[in-house]
Design an enzyme around this catalytic site. Structure first.
Site, short mmCIF file in Angstrom:
data_model
loop_
_atom_site.label_atom_id
_atom_site.label_comp_id
_atom_site.label_asym_id
_atom_site.label_seq_id
_atom_site.Cartn_x
_atom_site.Cartn_y
_atom_site.Cartn_z
N HIS A 283 0.56 -1.67 0.18
CA HIS A 283 -0.39 0.03 0.22
C HIS A 283 0.98 1.12 -0.45
O HIS A 283 1.67 1.14 0.44
CB HIS A 283 -0.96 -0.46 1.39
CG HIS A 283 -2.03 1.11 1.65
ND1 HIS A 283 -1.64 2.69 1.73
CD2 HIS A 283 -3.15 1.09 0.89
CE1 HIS A 283 -2.96 2.80 1.03
NE2 HIS A 283 -4.15 1.83 0.57
N GLU A 338 -8.16 -5.13 -0.67
CA GLU A 338 -8.56 -4.69 -1.59
C GLU A 338 -8.28 -6.53 -1.63
O GLU A 338 -9.61 -7.43 -2.23
CB GLU A 338 -7.10 -4.53 -3.32
CG GLU A 338 -7.89 -3.36 -4.33
CD GLU A 338 -6.42 -2.38 -3.06
OE1 GLU A 338 -5.63 -2.26 -2.48
OE2 GLU A 338 -6.87 -1.52 -3.42
#
Length: 400
Positions: A283, A338
């Site tokens: 991320h 996700e």
């Protein structure tokens, strides 16, 4: 006066006497095109807004929304989180019950706006269709624009999906909560409480997340006084990019490609050797595990059904984290939102090409709150760029 037939080459060496040395000329050119202190490429670490809405602590793996940790909010109704985000930004600061009522009424209005425009979405992807329908929301609407924007997304996404399947759109039920009504409009029958709870957890989890790319886009547009609907359409356009809101579908593509427990390790090793990215890991902000991943993992674990392959996904996650740590020891890469988003939406039997639209359904809460906050500031967002191109020869000569 004779006009020059062409501009002089910016890199041509001046021929006049007294020309500065190349080092002096280069320094002068750099001074002229570089008057600002250096900032990181991509605006990493640059503060572009002050907000009371949410804070992302990437080092600690913590997401705070209006003074509450994500883990506290995850069990709340979506309407309650909207009330929290919109507090002091909408007239009267409506509570969760008032927002529930207003959203139900606004969904009916959105349905009426959608019906004559559905045919125009033929051949468009779900995101493109949603963007077109959002353009139907006009400045003359009676509902507060933030309420109508949030209410419209589930109506439009359900309508688009049913049209694509050759089915008639289902009218909203204003008595239902937003997540419940979306699944009912989509399926044509009431959804079970387990499915509604899982979707609501997802919508709450992604409702706001600092100054991400789409939220920043919304604030920039709002700062021009273009209006809330223009701002959220711009945000949706940013969200559709694969580096932002388009990642959950590829997570499932990765799980499909791996196929079996025995293939997990070899498949990941091959992918890393080829320099490929493992979808659902890493991320831009979090240096540790994304806190949203665990919230969604819990929600997926509570869902029952043949379409839920969380056991296999957990095995992939374990192997991926171990191999990433070995292959990239100096770069922290952990599970992001996700990975379990993909599992949750798949377990709800939602088509993969709807995933970005479902993301927008939750994030519309944050987009609208940021737009309202930005509009209150009255400040145009106008950063500067750093020119790194060539300088005109005349400018370099004048610096001697």
């Amino acid at each position: 006066m004779t006009r020059p037939t062409a501009l002089p080459s910016p890199t041509a060496a001046p021929s006049a006497a007294g020309t500065p040395s190349p080092a002096v000329a280069a320094a002068a050119a750099a001074d002229m095109r570089d008057p600002l202190p250096r900032t990181p490429v991509g605006l990493d670490g640059v503060v572009a807004a002050e907000t009371v809405l949410s804070h992302v602590d990437g080092a600690a793996g913590r997401l705070i929304v209006r003074g509450h940790d994500l883990e506290t909010l995850a069990g709340m109704p979506f309407e309650a989180v909207l009330a929290l985000l919109w507090a002091d930004l909408l007239p009267g600061s409506p509570d969760a019950a008032a927002i529930h009522t207003a959203l139900g009424r606004a969904r009916l209005r959105a349905f009426d706006l959608m019906l004559p425009r559905l045919a125009a979405t033929e051949g468009l992807s779900p995101v493109e269709g949603l963007r077109l329908l959002l353009g139907a929301l006009g400045d003359g609407e009676a509902e507060p624009h933030a309420v109508l924007a949030v209410a419209a997304v589930p109506v439009f996404v359900a309508g688009l999906t049913r049209r694509r399947a050759g089915q008639a759109p289902v009218a909203p039920d204003p008595a239902r909560g937003l997540a419940d009504d979306f699944l009912t409009m989509l399926r044509g029958a009431p959804a079970g409480a387990e499915a509604v709870e899982a979707l609501e957890t997802y919508l709450v989890t992604v409702a706001d997340h600092g100054l991400n790319a789409s939220t920043f886009a919304a604030r920039v547009i709002a700062s021009t006084e273009a209006g809330l609907f223009s701002a959220v359409i711009g945000a949706l356009s940013a969200l559709k990019g694969p580096l932002h809101g388009g990642a959950p579908g590829p997570v499932l593509d990765m799980l499909d490609a791996i196929g079996s427990e025995a293939a997990i390790g070899p498949w990941i090793d091959d992918a890393l050797r080829r320099g490929e990215r493992l979808m659902g890991f890493g991320h831009r902000i979090y240096r540790v595990r994304d806190p949203r991943a665990d919230v969604l993992k819990g929600a997926v674990s509570r869902l029952r059904g043949a379409g839920n392959r969380i056991g296999f996904a957990e095995s992939v996650e374990r192997e991926a984290l171990a191999r990433l740590a070995a292959a990239k020891p100096l770069r922290p890469l952990d599970t992001n939102v996700e990975f379990y988003t993909a599992l949750l939406l798949e377990a709800l039997d939602l088509p993969r090409d709807l995933f970005t639209c479902i993301f927008a359904m939750g994030r519309m809460a944050g987009w609208t709150a940021h737009v309202l906050e930005q509009e209150r500031s009255g400040r145009l967002i106008r950063p500067q760029s750093r020119y790194v191109g060539p300088m005109p020869a005349a400018s370099v000569r004048g610096a001697a």
